[in-house]
Design a protein around this motif. Structure first.
Motif, PDB file in Angstrom:
ATOM      1  N   THR A 209      20.320  44.687  25.325  1.00 27.19           N
ATOM      2  CA  THR A 209      20.148  43.230  25.417  1.00 27.19           C
ATOM      3  C   THR A 209      19.539  42.857  26.757  1.00 27.19           C
ATOM      4  OG1 THR A 209      22.108  42.942  24.030  1.00 27.19           O
ATOM      5  CG2 THR A 209      21.309  41.005  25.206  1.00 27.19           C
ATOM      6  N   GLN A 210      20.015  43.507  27.831  1.00 28.85           N
ATOM      7  CA  GLN A 210      19.441  43.279  29.158  1.00 28.85           C
ATOM      8  C   GLN A 210      17.950  43.636  29.169  1.00 28.85           C
ATOM      9  OE1 GLN A 210      21.735  45.629  31.889  1.00 28.85           O
ATOM     10  NE2 GLN A 210      23.306  44.067  32.169  1.00 28.85           N
ATOM     11  N   ILE A 211      17.624  44.797  28.594  1.00 26.88           N
ATOM     12  CA  ILE A 211      16.230  45.240  28.529  1.00 26.88           C
ATOM     13  C   ILE A 211      15.391  44.223  27.757  1.00 26.88           C
ATOM     14  CG2 ILE A 211      14.667  46.977  27.541  1.00 26.88           C
ATOM     15  CD1 ILE A 211      16.875  49.067  28.119  1.00 26.88           C
ATOM     16  N   GLY A 212      15.911  43.811  26.589  1.00 18.11           N
ATOM     17  CA  GLY A 212      15.179  42.866  25.744  1.00 18.11           C
ATOM     18  C   GLY A 212      14.900  41.551  26.455  1.00 18.11           C
ATOM     19  N   TRP A 213      15.917  40.986  27.108  1.00 17.11           N
ATOM     20  CA  TRP A 213      15.731  39.695  27.761  1.00 17.11           C
ATOM     21  C   TRP A 213      14.828  39.819  28.983  1.00 17.11           C
ATOM     22  CZ3 TRP A 213      15.170  34.976  27.015  1.00 17.11           C
ATOM     23  CH2 TRP A 213      15.260  34.034  28.055  1.00 17.11           C
ATOM     24  N   PHE A 214      15.020  40.882  29.774  1.00 20.19           N
ATOM     25  CA  PHE A 214      14.182  41.049  30.965  1.00 20.19           C
ATOM     26  C   PHE A 214      12.715  41.186  30.589  1.00 20.19           C
ATOM     27  CE2 PHE A 214      11.910  43.931  33.836  1.00 20.19           C
ATOM     28  CZ  PHE A 214      11.903  43.140  34.976  1.00 20.19           C
ATOM     29  N   PHE A 215      12.399  42.023  29.592  1.00 21.26           N
ATOM     30  CA  PHE A 215      11.006  42.239  29.228  1.00 21.26           C
ATOM     31  C   PHE A 215      10.418  41.059  28.455  1.00 21.26           C
ATOM     32  CE2 PHE A 215      12.169  46.631  30.253  1.00 21.26           C
ATOM     33  CZ  PHE A 215      11.097  46.965  31.058  1.00 21.26           C
ATOM     34  N   PHE A 216      11.279  40.298  27.778  1.00 19.98           N
ATOM     35  CA  PHE A 216      10.795  39.062  27.156  1.00 19.98           C
ATOM     36  C   PHE A 216      10.318  38.093  28.237  1.00 19.98           C
ATOM     37  CE2 PHE A 216      11.335  34.731  25.603  1.00 19.98           C
ATOM     38  CZ  PHE A 216      10.681  34.785  24.382  1.00 19.98           C
ATOM     39  N   LYS A 217      11.093  37.989  29.322  1.00 18.09           N
ATOM     40  CA  LYS A 217      10.686  37.124  30.442  1.00 18.09           C
ATOM     41  C   LYS A 217       9.404  37.648  31.076  1.00 18.09           C
ATOM     42  CE  LYS A 217      14.612  37.208  32.695  1.00 18.09           C
ATOM     43  NZ  LYS A 217      15.575  36.944  33.789  1.00 18.09           N
ATOM     44  N   ALA A 218       9.289  38.977  31.173  1.00 21.99           N
ATOM     45  CA  ALA A 218       8.079  39.564  31.750  1.00 21.99           C
ATOM     46  C   ALA A 218       6.853  39.172  30.925  1.00 21.99           C
ATOM     47  CB  ALA A 218       8.206  41.084  31.817  1.00 21.99           C
ATOM     48  N   GLY A 219       6.987  39.228  29.608  1.00 20.42           N
ATOM     49  CA  GLY A 219       5.880  38.857  28.733  1.00 20.42           C
ATOM     50  C   GLY A 219       5.613  37.369  28.717  1.00 20.42           C
ATOM     51  N   ALA A 220       6.663  36.572  28.977  1.00 26.02           N
ATOM     52  CA  ALA A 220       6.540  35.118  28.870  1.00 26.02           C
ATOM     53  C   ALA A 220       6.067  34.450  30.156  1.00 26.02           C
ATOM     54  CB  ALA A 220       7.881  34.519  28.445  1.00 26.02           C
ATOM     55  N   PHE A 221       6.298  35.092  31.294  1.00 24.90           N
ATOM     56  CA  PHE A 221       6.000  34.434  32.560  1.00 24.90           C
ATOM     57  C   PHE A 221       4.763  34.959  33.278  1.00 24.90           C
ATOM     58  CE2 PHE A 221      10.655  33.464  32.478  1.00 24.90           C
ATOM     59  CZ  PHE A 221      10.504  32.082  32.418  1.00 24.90           C
ATOM     60  N   VAL A 222       4.278  36.130  32.887  1.00 31.18           N
ATOM     61  CA  VAL A 222       3.146  36.735  33.600  1.00 31.18           C
ATOM     62  C   VAL A 222       1.845  36.342  32.918  1.00 31.18           C
ATOM     63  CG1 VAL A 222       2.061  38.871  34.327  1.00 31.18           C
ATOM     64  CG2 VAL A 222       4.536  38.652  34.431  1.00 31.18           C
ATOM     65  N   PHE A 223       0.923  35.767  33.680  1.00 31.77           N
ATOM     66  CA  PHE A 223      -0.313  35.240  33.119  1.00 31.77           C
ATOM     67  C   PHE A 223      -1.493  36.160  33.402  1.00 31.77           C
ATOM     68  CE2 PHE A 223       2.446  31.673  33.336  1.00 31.77           C
ATOM     69  CZ  PHE A 223       2.085  30.859  32.272  1.00 31.77           C
ATOM     70  N   GLY A 224      -2.453  36.150  32.464  1.00 28.34           N
ATOM     71  CA  GLY A 224      -3.739  36.797  32.692  1.00 28.34           C
ATOM     72  C   GLY A 224      -3.722  38.299  32.522  1.00 28.34           C
ATOM     73  N   SER A 225      -3.958  39.022  33.571  1.00 28.94           N
ATOM     74  CA  SER A 225      -4.124  40.467  33.529  1.00 28.94           C
ATOM     75  C   SER A 225      -2.802  41.188  33.370  1.00 28.94           C
ATOM     76  CB  SER A 225      -4.797  40.937  34.827  1.00 28.94           C
ATOM     77  OG  SER A 225      -4.638  42.319  34.981  1.00 28.94           O
ATOM     78  N   GLY A 226      -2.826  42.286  32.596  1.00 30.28           N
ATOM     79  CA  GLY A 226      -1.626  43.106  32.463  1.00 30.28           C
ATOM     80  C   GLY A 226      -1.188  43.693  33.791  1.00 30.28           C
ATOM     81  N   LEU A 227      -2.147  43.835  34.729  1.00 33.97           N
ATOM     82  CA  LEU A 227      -1.820  44.361  36.054  1.00 33.97           C
ATOM     83  C   LEU A 227      -0.888  43.427  36.819  1.00 33.97           C
ATOM     84  CD1 LEU A 227      -5.428  45.481  36.982  1.00 33.97           C
ATOM     85  CD2 LEU A 227      -3.520  46.999  36.450  1.00 33.97           C
ATOM     86  N   ALA A 228      -0.920  42.134  36.469  1.00 33.41           N
ATOM     87  CA  ALA A 228      -0.091  41.151  37.168  1.00 33.41           C
ATOM     88  C   ALA A 228       1.391  41.340  36.878  1.00 33.41           C
ATOM     89  CB  ALA A 228      -0.527  39.740  36.785  1.00 33.41           C
ATOM     90  N   ILE A 229       1.709  42.098  35.826  1.00 26.58           N
ATOM     91  CA  ILE A 229       3.110  42.293  35.455  1.00 26.58           C
ATOM     92  C   ILE A 229       3.814  43.279  36.385  1.00 26.58           C
ATOM     93  CG2 ILE A 229       2.945  44.276  33.879  1.00 26.58           C
ATOM     94  CD1 ILE A 229       4.739  42.740  31.933  1.00 26.58           C
ATOM     95  N   VAL A 230       3.029  44.086  37.118  1.00 29.76           N
ATOM     96  CA  VAL A 230       3.617  45.151  37.937  1.00 29.76           C
ATOM     97  C   VAL A 230       4.598  44.615  38.990  1.00 29.76           C
ATOM     98  CG1 VAL A 230       3.103  47.006  39.583  1.00 29.76           C
ATOM     99  CG2 VAL A 230       1.754  46.781  37.493  1.00 29.76           C
ATOM    100  N   PRO A 231       4.239  43.601  39.792  1.00 32.03           N
ATOM    101  CA  PRO A 231       5.193  43.090  40.781  1.00 32.03           C
ATOM    102  C   PRO A 231       6.465  42.535  40.139  1.00 32.03           C
ATOM    103  CG  PRO A 231       2.993  42.284  41.253  1.00 32.03           C
ATOM    104  CD  PRO A 231       2.937  42.920  39.909  1.00 32.03           C
ATOM    105  N   PHE A 232       6.332  41.860  38.994  1.00 31.21           N
ATOM    106  CA  PHE A 232       7.490  41.316  38.285  1.00 31.21           C
ATOM    107  C   PHE A 232       8.416  42.448  37.836  1.00 31.21           C
ATOM    108  CE2 PHE A 232       9.908  39.792  34.698  1.00 31.21           C
ATOM    109  CZ  PHE A 232      10.207  38.471  35.007  1.00 31.21           C
ATOM    110  N   LEU A 233       7.822  43.502  37.265  1.00 29.03           N
ATOM    111  CA  LEU A 233       8.622  44.641  36.799  1.00 29.03           C
ATOM    112  C   LEU A 233       9.320  45.334  37.959  1.00 29.03           C
ATOM    113  CD1 LEU A 233       6.292  46.312  34.134  1.00 29.03           C
ATOM    114  CD2 LEU A 233       8.204  44.764  33.754  1.00 29.03           C
ATOM    115  N   TYR A 234       8.611  45.474  39.073  1.00 31.52           N
ATOM    116  CA  TYR A 234       9.197  46.139  40.238  1.00 31.52           C
ATOM    117  C   TYR A 234      10.454  45.407  40.705  1.00 31.52           C
ATOM    118  CZ  TYR A 234       9.721  47.992  44.968  1.00 31.52           C
ATOM    119  OH  TYR A 234      10.229  48.556  46.110  1.00 31.52           O
ATOM    120  N   GLY A 235      10.365  44.083  40.780  1.00 32.83           N
ATOM    121  CA  GLY A 235      11.508  43.289  41.242  1.00 32.83           C
ATOM    122  C   GLY A 235      12.730  43.451  40.357  1.00 32.83           C
ATOM    123  N   GLY A 236      12.517  43.556  39.040  1.00 32.40           N
ATOM    124  CA  GLY A 236      13.653  43.673  38.125  1.00 32.40           C
ATOM    125  C   GLY A 236      14.120  45.095  37.917  1.00 32.40           C
ATOM    126  N   VAL A 237      13.173  45.987  37.630  1.00 34.82           N
ATOM    127  CA  VAL A 237      13.509  47.366  37.246  1.00 34.82           C
ATOM    128  C   VAL A 237      14.057  48.169  38.425  1.00 34.82           C
ATOM    129  CG1 VAL A 237      12.517  49.554  36.462  1.00 34.82           C
ATOM    130  CG2 VAL A 237      11.886  47.428  35.333  1.00 34.82           C
TER     131      VAL A 237
END
Length: 379
Positions: A209-237
């Motif tokens: 459930t934690q994984i699902g919600w965290f990655f849902f937020k990652a997909g919902a809040f990161v705009f544009g390039s897939g590369l932009a998700i890296v800083p968001f993932l680093y902060g959480g993971v």
């Protein structure tokens, strides 16, 4: 809606192929779609492509995946969008699952950094060419669009992130300059997308459930390039949940770069390391679900109102801003990746080959670059 000159099966096979051999990250992937579907096969019109690119830039989620979903929607609606999106993402997801299994069994992949050294440099060359072609095709001789692209390129390079409100502002400026009438409700709805997601969930202790919600937020809040998700993932993971250490996270990013398809597929590798195959499936599904919904829900409005002068001007502005942001991202990646003479040479040679020999396929360049990386690092 015009009768398509291709079948749904042909489109699905195309995206399966692109997801299997499409290297170079989001910039290169959207460039391949334009080259293949607009210029060569003429399945998609230039106008539909630009609308899809603008929507992909406005809505949260990985840009290349969203564009594939939108292009599937153009003639075959929801079934087309669903099959195109699945076909595009599935090959790279299966690849990262296999690499995740090998990674866990081997206790790490030491060869990965050597391969990434060569591939990373070649990828810079590939996305630089894609960015150049996209700029030349979409901006034409319009000084306003070129000015917007330049401003977004500079701000993206300086801040090392895409600024959504600047992209929206670009659309408004071009709309006000070229076609002042009232903005359609369809576009107003786009402005609400980021706001509608400003909500948090009830804390759950179950790991999936934690994984699902965290990655849902990652997909919902990161705009544009897939590369932009890296800083968001680093902060959480790494920082918040401490699911992975620093080295594991860097290896996960490297896996995303050495596999074809969307860069954001690194979420599958991370999910596998955290909770095996269920973790990988939940992470990937949660990340791509928002981008799927934020593409098919506004798509009818883009199709219905897209030819309105005000909407068209807004889309032109957003497209110019998107191209500028992509160009800035290329410069940021080049600064980080091209750290010595050899990597610079690989990038420059890649650019020259793609400019000189139009029929050279990118996967061939990637394979050669990977072998060069292994050879150079071992010597």
């Amino acid at each position: 809606m015009n009768t398509p000159n291709y079948t749904l099966q042909q489109l699905t096979v195309y995206f399966l192929k692109l997801g299997t051999i499409g290297f170079g990250g989001p910039v290169a992937l959207v460039g391949y779609m334009h080259r293949d579907l607009v210029e060569q096969r003429k399945w998609i019109t230039e106008e539909d492509y630009k609308e899809g690119l603008a929507l992909a830039q406005l809505a949260p989620g990985p840009m290349a995946a969203q564009l594939s979903i939108y292009l599937g929607y153009v003639h075959y609606r929801i079934i087309g969008a669903t099959l195109a999106g699945l076909a595009f993402v599935l090959p790279s997801f299966l690849m990262v699952l296999g690499l995740g299994y090998a990674y866990v069994k081997a206790g790490g992949l030491p060869w990965m950094q050597a391969v990434f050294y060569g591939i990373g440099a070649a990828v810079i060359g590939i996305i630089a060419i894609s960015s150049y072609k996209l700029s030349k095709k979409s901006l034409g001789k319009d000084w306003l669009l070129w000015g917007i692209a330049l401003i977004l390129a500079i701000t993206t390079f300086i801040t090392e992130k895409e600024i959504l409100w600047l992209i929206l502002a670009a659309g408004i400026i071009v709309w006000l300059y070229k076609s002042p009438p009232k903005l359609s409700k369809a576009v107003n709805g786009v402005f609400l997308f980021p706001i509608l997601l400003q909500a948090d969930a009830i804390w759950m202790n179950d790991k999936l459930t934690q994984i699902g919600w965290f990655f849902f937020k990652a997909g919902a809040f990161v705009f544009g390039s897939g590369l932009a998700i890296v800083p968001f993932l680093y902060g959480g993971v790494v920082k918040e949940y401490q699911w992975l250490n620093e080295q594991q996270f860097l290896d996960a990013v490297a896996v995303a770069m050495i596999t074809p398809g969307p860069v954001v597929i690194t979420v599958g590798f991370i999910g596998y390391l955290v909770a095996g195959i269920p973790g990988a499936c939940v992470a990937a599904l949660a990340t791509f679900l928002p981008c799927y919904l934020f593409t098919i829900l506004p798509a009818p409005y883009f199709k219905k109102y897209g030819k309105h002068p005000g909407i068209k001007a807004f889309v032109d502005g957003v497209t110019a801003a998107a191209i500028g942001a992509i160009t800035g991202a290329v410069c940021v990646l080049a600064k980080r990746q091209l750290t010595d003479i050899i990597s610079c040479v690989i990038a420059v040679v890649t650019i020259l080959i793609l400019l000189k020999f139009k029929k050279v396929q990118e996967p061939i360049i990637i394979v050669v670059a990977a072998l060069l990386g292994l050879l150079i690092r071992n010597l």
